[in-house]
Design an enzyme around this catalytic site. Structure first.
Site, PDB file in Angstrom:
ATOM      1  N   HIS A  17     -10.662   5.754   0.831  1.00 51.22           N
ATOM      2  CA  HIS A  17      -9.674   5.036   1.625  1.00 51.22           C
ATOM      3  C   HIS A  17     -10.298   4.123   2.665  1.00 51.22           C
ATOM      4  CE1 HIS A  17      -6.789   7.415  -0.492  1.00 51.22           C
ATOM      5  NE2 HIS A  17      -5.973   6.426  -0.210  1.00 51.22           N
ATOM      6  N   ARG A 124       1.950   2.096   2.050  1.00 51.14           N
ATOM      7  CA  ARG A 124       1.406   3.444   2.245  1.00 51.14           C
ATOM      8  C   ARG A 124       1.901   3.930   3.609  1.00 51.14           C
ATOM      9  NH1 ARG A 124      -3.610   1.007  -0.227  1.00 51.14           N
ATOM     10  NH2 ARG A 124      -4.134   2.228  -2.046  1.00 51.14           N
ATOM     11  N   ARG A 160       6.139   3.799  -0.781  1.00 52.49           N
ATOM     12  CA  ARG A 160       5.693   5.021  -1.450  1.00 52.49           C
ATOM     13  C   ARG A 160       5.951   6.213  -0.548  1.00 52.49           C
ATOM     14  NH1 ARG A 160      -0.451   5.837  -2.913  1.00 52.49           N
ATOM     15  NH2 ARG A 160      -0.589   6.060  -0.654  1.00 52.49           N
ATOM     16  N   GLU A 254      -0.842   8.195 -11.927  1.00 49.56           N
ATOM     17  CA  GLU A 254      -2.200   8.359 -11.396  1.00 49.56           C
ATOM     18  C   GLU A 254      -2.827   9.681 -11.809  1.00 49.56           C
ATOM     19  OE1 GLU A 254      -2.141   7.785  -7.133  1.00 49.56           O
ATOM     20  OE2 GLU A 254      -0.340   8.964  -6.862  1.00 49.56           O
ATOM     21  N   ASN A 277      -6.819   4.181  -8.735  1.00 46.59           N
ATOM     22  CA  ASN A 277      -7.852   4.836  -7.925  1.00 46.59           C
ATOM     23  C   ASN A 277      -7.863   6.337  -8.226  1.00 46.59           C
ATOM     24  OD1 ASN A 277      -7.811   2.271  -6.821  1.00 46.59           O
ATOM     25  ND2 ASN A 277      -6.563   2.878  -5.081  1.00 46.59           N
ATOM     26  N   ASP A 278      -6.686   6.936  -8.177  1.00 50.87           N
ATOM     27  CA  ASP A 278      -6.629   8.355  -8.517  1.00 50.87           C
ATOM     28  C   ASP A 278      -6.732   8.578 -10.021  1.00 50.87           C
ATOM     29  OD1 ASP A 278      -6.482  10.040  -6.180  1.00 50.87           O
ATOM     30  OD2 ASP A 278      -4.670   8.924  -5.688  1.00 50.87           O
ATOM     31  N   ARG A 288     -13.270  10.372  -5.790  1.00 49.93           N
ATOM     32  CA  ARG A 288     -13.302   8.978  -5.335  1.00 49.93           C
ATOM     33  C   ARG A 288     -13.983   8.795  -3.992  1.00 49.93           C
ATOM     34  NH1 ARG A 288      -6.902   7.736  -4.253  1.00 49.93           N
ATOM     35  NH2 ARG A 288      -7.675   5.981  -3.057  1.00 49.93           N
ATOM     36  N   CYS A 323      -0.843  -0.759  -8.746  1.00 46.33           N
ATOM     37  CA  CYS A 323      -1.161  -0.896  -7.333  1.00 46.33           C
ATOM     38  C   CYS A 323      -2.536  -0.331  -6.997  1.00 46.33           C
ATOM     39  CB  CYS A 323      -0.076  -0.256  -6.467  1.00 46.33           C
ATOM     40  SG  CYS A 323       0.231   1.464  -6.857  1.00 46.33           S
TER      41      CYS A 323
HETATM   42  C1  PEP Z   1      -4.132   4.851  -6.381  1.00 46.44           C
HETATM   43  O1  PEP Z   1      -4.410   6.042  -6.450  1.00 46.44           O
HETATM   44  O2  PEP Z   1      -4.573   3.986  -7.184  1.00 46.44           O
HETATM   45  C2  PEP Z   1      -3.234   4.366  -5.312  1.00 46.44           C
HETATM   46  C3  PEP Z   1      -2.760   3.129  -5.312  1.00 46.44           C
HETATM   47  O3  PEP Z   1      -2.927   5.218  -4.302  1.00 46.44           O
HETATM   48  P1  PEP Z   1      -3.956   5.651  -3.134  1.00 46.44           P
HETATM   49  O4  PEP Z   1      -5.171   4.780  -3.268  1.00 46.44           O
HETATM   50  O5  PEP Z   1      -3.227   5.467  -1.855  1.00 46.44           O
HETATM   51  O6  PEP Z   1      -4.231   7.078  -3.468  1.00 46.44           O
HETATM   52 MG    MG Z   2      -3.259   7.478  -5.340  1.00 47.80          MG
END
Ligand code: PEP
Ligand code: MG
Length: 369
Positions: A17, A124, A160, A254, A277-278, A288, A323
Site C-alpha cells: 500500500h 478506498r 468500496r 481478487e 494486487n490481491d 504483496r 482497479c
Molecule cells: C487490489 O487488490 O487490486 C485492489 C484494488 O485493492 P487494494 O489494493 O486496496 O487491496
Molecule cells: Mg485488494
C-alpha cells in the site's frame, strides 16, 4: 510545490500500500532496498528510476546526462497525453472506454478530475477509519466521504466497502490476532462478522446516492454468499428508507475462487472489478508486502490473464472493470480490452497516459495469446 521528489523504502514491495499511495501522488517509489538508511550518507545525490526499479547513488556525469534525457522524454510523453486528457477515450474501433480514478482523499479526486477522469472507480474508504480509536458514526462518515468525493459531483463514483484486516489493520480491532491475516478475516469477511460496520457504510452510501451517481464494491469476495449478504442488507435498507433505485453493487474479483465462480457471484452482483494486487498475491502465494518474494509477484503473467478470460466467459454481458495496478500499465491496455475490461480505474496521475494508450488500441481485435 513539493519538496519530495521520490520515495525509497527498505521494506515493502511493488504491490504494497505504501507503493500504491506513492503512485497515487505521482511520486516515484522503489521499495525493498535493504540497508538503505545505513548505507547512504546524508545529503547523497540519488537518481531514482522507478520504472526500472533502479536507484543510482552518487551518479557519474554520464549517468546524470542519460537520466535527464530519459526524464525529458517521459515528461514530453506525459505532456502530450495531458493535452488530450479531457477528451473521451475511444478505441480505434470507436468503443468508449471509461477511465476512472482510484482515490483515498480529496486531493486525489481533484487531481483525477483535472486529469480527465470519467469518475471514481475505487474509493478506498479505509482512510476514514485509520488512526481512530472508534469507528466513525454515519454522520462523521458522510462528512468524510462527501469531502473526498465532492470534486467528482455529477460523475459516477464507486465506493468500496471497508477493506480492513491483513495489510490494513485498525487500531480499534487489535484483538484480532491471526497467524496468517491475509488468509483470515479481511474485507467482507470482517463486515459479515461486524454487521454494524456494514450497516453504517450502506446507510451513508444511500444518503450520498442522492448527490452522486453511486455504486458499491465489495472487497475480498470469495463465496457467492459474501455478495448475497450485502445485496440483501442493501435491499432492506432501501425499502426502509423508501429508495427505489439502489446503487449498483459490484464484486471485487481478487481471490482465485471468485475469479473461478463468476457465474454464481453475478447472481448477486451487477458488475465485477478485478483487484489484481490481491489476485496476484493469492494466485502466486506471494505476500504483496514482502520484497523477498517480489520475484513471484507477477501481476501481468499469463496465469492472471487466463483467470480474466475465464471470468469474462463465465459472466457474459456483465460489465467488467479493473482497479488493480495492472490497469495502469499502458503496455497491457490492449490485452486488457481483449479480456473484456471496459472500465480502467487507476491512480490519478496516470489517467492521461492510459486514455492515450486506449485510443491507440482496438477493442474488438482478438489479442494473440
Ligand atoms: C487490489 O487488490 O487490486 C485492489 C484494488 O485493492 P487494494 O489494493 O486496496 O487491496
Ligand atoms: Mg485488494
Amino acid at each position: 510545490s513539493r519538496s519530495t521528489s521520490a520515495v525509497l523504502l527498505e521494506f515493502g514491495s511493488t504491490g504494497s500500500h505504501a507503493a500504491l499511495f506513492a503512485r497515487e501522488m505521482g511520486l516515484p517509489c522503489i521499495s525493498g532496498l535493504a540497508d538503505l538508511v545505513a548505507s547512504v550518507p546524508d545529503g547523497a545525490e540519488i537518481l531514482v528510476d522507478a520504472d526500472t526499479g533502479t536507484a543510482t547513488i552518487h551518479p557519474g556525469d554520464r549517468q546524470r546526462v542519460t537520466f535527464r534525457e530519459d526524464v525529458e522524454r517521459k515528461e514530453e510523453a506525459s505532456r502530450s497525453a495531458r493535452e488530450h486528457a479531457l477528451s473521451p477515450s475511444l478505441t480505434k474501433d470507436d468503443v468508449a472506454i471509461s477511465v476512472v480514478a482510484n482515490v483515498g482523499c480529496r486531493d486525489d479526486t481533484q487531481l483525477a478530475m483535472s486529469n480527465g477522469a470519467d469518475g471514481v472507480g475505487l474509493y478506498r474508504i479505509e482512510q476514514a477509519y485509520l488512526g481512530r480509536v472508534e469507528p466513525p458514526d454515519a454522520e462523521e462518515l458522510f462528512g468524510e466521504m462527501f469531502k473526498t468525493l465532492e470534486p467528482a459531483l455529477g460523475k459516477a463514483v464507486c465506493v468500496r466497502l471497508l477493506d480492513i484486516g491483513a495489510d490494513k489493520p485498525l487500531p480499534f480491532m487489535k484483538f484480532l490476532a491471526e497467524s496468517n491475516p491475509s488468509l483470515g478475516r479481511r474485507g467482507i469477511r470482517m463486515l459479515r462478522e461486524y454487521p454494524e460496520l456494514l450497516e453504517t457504510q450502506l446507510r451513508t452510501v444511500l444518503k450520498l446516492a442522492g448527490e452522486f451517481d453511486m455504486s458499491i464494491l465489495v472487497p475480498m469476495v470469495t463465496l457467492p454468499e459474501d455478495m448475497a449478504v450485502v445485496k440483501e442488507r442493501l435491499g432492506q435498507l432501501g425499502r426502509e428508507l423508501q429508495i427505489s433505485t439502489l446503487p449498483k453493487l459490484g464484486a471485487m474479483i481478487e481471490t482465485p475462487a471468485a475469479a473461478l465462480s463468476a457465474g454464481e457471484i453475478t447472481a448477486h452482483a451487477d458488475f465485477l472489478s478485478f483487484g489484481t494486487n490481491d489476485l496476484t498475491q493469492y494466485v502466486f502465494a506471494a505476500d504483496r508486502e514482502n520484497a523477498a518474494v517480489e520475484g513471484y509477484f507477477h501481476d501481468a503473467a499469463d496465469a492472471i490473464f487466463r483467470l480474466l478470460r475465464i471470468t469474462r466467459d463465465d459472466a457474459p454481458g456483465v460489465p467488467l472493470s479493473m482497479c488493480g495496478e495492472l490497469a495502469s500499465r499502458p503496455e497491457h491496455s490492449a490485452r486488457l480490452l481483449g479480456c473484456g475490461i471496459r472500465t480502467f480505474s487507476i491512480a490519478p496521475p496516470l489517467i492521461p497516459v492510459i486514455k492515450e494508450a486506449i485510443r491507440e488500441s482496438y477493442c474488438g481485435a482478438l489479442p494473440d495469446w
